[in-house]
Design an enzyme around this catalytic site. Structure first.
Site: not given
Length: 745
Positions: A24, A27, A440, A634, A638
């Protein structure tokens, strides 16, 4: 040792542990506290559903082995996820003992038959005997209930009560009280040996059903795990004809593996013999098989659908592309949303609160209620105890603990199966508050596959020499402009090797410089060259790289790019959903507006001529104005903006720096996946909210009823057995609600 290597050795590292014994949220909190108390452990996050712990530690102070050994001395047992073995999830057999469940159900049926003996034809004195019911209760505690009793009492003795503690106290209380009533009938107490049998039977039945539903919830994650085969065919040498089956855990970098047609690739590597077709649909979303031959790179988990090939292993196990995805998914489920952190804190103290409530219930009905409700209490001396036991077993910390992790398991695993890596529950929560999405341009909104358009000469260099010099300066760069220059140079079919560059320096987002054959060359933006004191005519150029030799302008190379096919529809869909859209680019205003015109954005939403620090400044400016910002990019430049934004989104084809900085990774490089990941984030977070609402509402309603609030009003009360059934099925409702995410569109 160098300073950099010394720093690297002290940098925090991450270990992933598989843990058993989690029952639970109590725990979870207990285990997290145990881990954080160990020397050298900086942080720990435990997931109840997957049974994993992600531990951040200082390698100069401790080791993963030491952490596991220390943990195994207590009631939790852990194993370390090895580096060259993909993560595994516990099986149903590991989580639930079917023999224990079968015994408990048989005992429950026999007990029920004994108490309903009047409904049976004939005479069954043995089933009416109290020793029969005592025996059934004793067997229930010793056999199917032994693990619950052991873990529950251990948690209580350590001052960390958990769900098993509440169940154990309820079952033992009913058993001991009934035993006393049976042995000393003069007390006038009622025997209820059926209650411990019912409590344990319903609890184990509920757990079994819950685990089976959990298995369905883990379907998408298990489908990723199933992509890697259990064995590989190892070749002792490249020319050897004999091949040996080995477990994938024994694969090492540099090994040669034979991969037959129809088999999945067991590791990332390079094809060294043969040509084939490779199905990468499960990893990259590419629907058609890709033709690959000698020198081509293949990913673990992709399938060889053509002819047999030999593979040289470059990355294996958790270092492979598939392994990294799985690691990110597991770590994501252990990264908690603020709402889950609050729920875990509440659940951590839940056991103490229930124990106090049970004691208060017994005190009220034993000492206070007789003065106000004598007609209820006078003829039921064991009423205070039975109500206290009902309070113990009806309380459900498990539903509260499962509310967030089970929804995260389904949502994040489903996202991963679609190539969307969400790093954690906190990302989901932040995604709900977004109002501004920033893109971008190059490589994100555009294909990033630039090509040289024109070369304008201003000195005595030829076109080929300009490309030769620029390719020499940029030969280690993966920037889209550098890649386009390298392709243009390769297209000249020149056999001359690239020049050696000395004292090479890069100014991020502006340019590069170095010495070639006694001349000092600078390549970059015209504005940067002007800042260096280099004269240049006023040129209305678009995306470009200017080349200077010995501080004299020699050439300006211009490039052309194109929007991704899905860019227009993605931007329009985001605008229709109410998001404010901005585009950041280092290009000139003219070049950016011409290229981005199909998007229909206002000029004020396109921000040209930006350097990385200016992109970061814009993100921070919007945030100071109260905007909640997502950044989609990417490239290396950036990374600062991706880190600063509330939610950073990177394409899987981006640089390692950008991917590391991002909160969400789109591994299939499809821009429309931004829409998909935002929609799935909203749906997952809604499930989390629904689960938490149910868990809280259940306990708010169930606990007072179990405590006897309904007795004076409607004569309504719950036996401990019925309370146990309610507790067991409350967790199942949470799991079933989360499972509906897998069917959501």
């Amino acid at each position: 040792m160098s300073l950099s290597s010394s720093l690297d050795s002290q940098a925090p590292e991450v270990a992933i542990l598989r843990v058993s014994g989690l029952r639970c949220a109590g725990c979870v909190r207990s285990l997290e506290n145990q881990l954080k108390e160990q020397p050298g452990v900086n942080a720990a996050a435990v997931n109840l559903v997957t049974g994993t712990a992600v531990v951040t530690y200082s390698p100069n102070e401790t080791t993963p082995t030491a952490i596991v050994e220390s943990l195994n001395q207590g009631r939790f047992q852990a194993t370390l996820a090895e580096a060259n073995v993909l993560l595994e999830l516990p099986t149903t057999a590991e989580e639930t003992s079917l023999p224990r469940l079968a015994i408990a159900l048989v005992l429950l049926i026999l007990s029920s038959v004994g108490h309903g003996i009047n409904l049976l034809p004939g005479h069954w004195p043995m089933l009416e005997a109290m020793i029969w019911h005592w025996g059934l209760a004793t067997i229930a505690l010793v056999l199917p209930g032994w693990e619950i009793l052991r873990e529950g009492i251990a948690g209580l003795s350590q001052g960390r009560p958990n769900m098993n503690t509440l169940v154990a106290l309820g079952a033992l209380g009913a058993y001991l009280t009934s035993t006393v009533a049976w042995l000393w009938p003069a007390l006038g107490w009622q025997c209820f040996f059926d209650e411990p049998v019912m409590i344990l039977g319903f609890i184990l039945l509920g757990r079994s059903l819950e685990q089976r539903v959990r298995q369905q919830a883990q379907r998408d994650l298990r489908s990723l795990l199933a992509l890697q085969p259990k064995q590989a065919l190892w070749q002792p040498s490249l020319t050897a004809s004999d091949r040996w089956p080995i477990p994938v855990s024994r694969i090492q970098v540099g090994d040669w593996l034979w991969v037959d047609a129809g088999e999945p690739f067991p590791a990332d590597g390079t094809i060294v013999t043969g040509e084939t077709l490779v199905d990468e649909s499960m990893l990259t979303g590419e629907s058609l098989p890709v033709a690959k031959g000698v020198g081509a790179f293949v990913l673990a988990g992709s399938r060889n659908v053509g002819a047999a090939v030999t593979l040289r292993v470059e990355r294996c196990g958790r270092a492979s592309f598939l392994g990294q995805i799985l690691d990110l998914v597991v770590q994501a489920q252990n990264r908690k949303a603020p709402v889950q952190q609050m729920a875990d804190v509440v659940a951590g103290y839940f056991g103490y609160g229930v124990l106090l409530l049970a004691a208060g219930t017994a005190l009220f009905w034993g000492a206070i209620a007789p003065h106000f409700f004598p007609e209820i209490t006078n003829n039921t001396p064991l009423l205070p105890l039975k109500l206290a036991l009902s309070v113990l077993v009806i309380a459900c910390p498990c539903a509260l603990g499962l509310a967030t992790p089970i929804a995260l398991l389904v949502g994040i695993s489903r996202a991963a199966a679609k190539g969307l890596i969400i790093r954690g529950g906190d990302v989901l929560q932040h995604s709900q508050q977004l109002d501004t999405i920033v893109f971008d341009k190059t490589g994100t909104l555009t294909t990033g596959e630039l090509e040289v358009a024109e070369i304008h000469l201003y000195g005595d260099l030829s076109l080929e020499t300009v490309l030769y010099l620029l390719a020499s300066l940029e030969h280690k760069s993966r920037h889209p402009l550098a890649v386009a220059i390298q392709k243009a140079w390769a297209a000249t079919n020149q056999t001359t090797e690239l020049a050696t560059v000395t004292e090479l320096e890069t100014v991020l987002g502006l340019g590069i410089s170095g010495w070639i054959e006694g001349h000092y060359y600078q390549a970059g933006r015209l504005s940067w060259l002007r800042d260096q004191g280099i004269d240049s005519p006023p040129l209305a150029v678009e995306t470009h790289v200017a080349l200077a030799r010995d501080r004299q302008l020699m050439a300006v190379v211009t490039f052309r790019d194109r929007l991704r096919p899905e860019a227009v529809s993605t931007i329009q869909a985001l605008q229709a959903q109410g998001y404010e859209i901005h585009v950041l680019t280092g290009d000139t205003a003219k070049a950016a507006q011409q290229l981005l015109e199909p998007l229909g954005l206002l000029p004020v939403n396109i921000h040209p001529d930006l350097q990385p620090q200016q992109k970061l400044a814009l993100i921070e400016e919007w945030q100071t104005k109260g905007k909640t910002v997502a950044m989609v990019g990417d490239g290396m430049n950036d990374a600062p903006a991706l880190t600063a934004a509330q939610v950073g989104i990177s394409l899987g084809s981006g640089t390692e720096v950008a991917i590391e900085a991002a909160d969400i990774i789109l591994t299939r490089n499809h821009l429309e996946d931004v829409l998909a990941v935002l929609a799935l984030s909203r749906a997952t977070f809604r499930k989390i909210q629904q689960n938490l609402l149910w868990a809280v509402a259940y306990n708010i309603v169930a606990l007072p009823i179990a405590a006897g609030v309904g007795l004076p009003l409607w004569g309504l009360s719950l036996t401990p057995g019925l309370a146990a059934a309610g507790m067991a099925f409350s967790s199942i409702i949470v799991v079933l609600n989360s499972l509906s995410l897998s069917r959501a569109n």
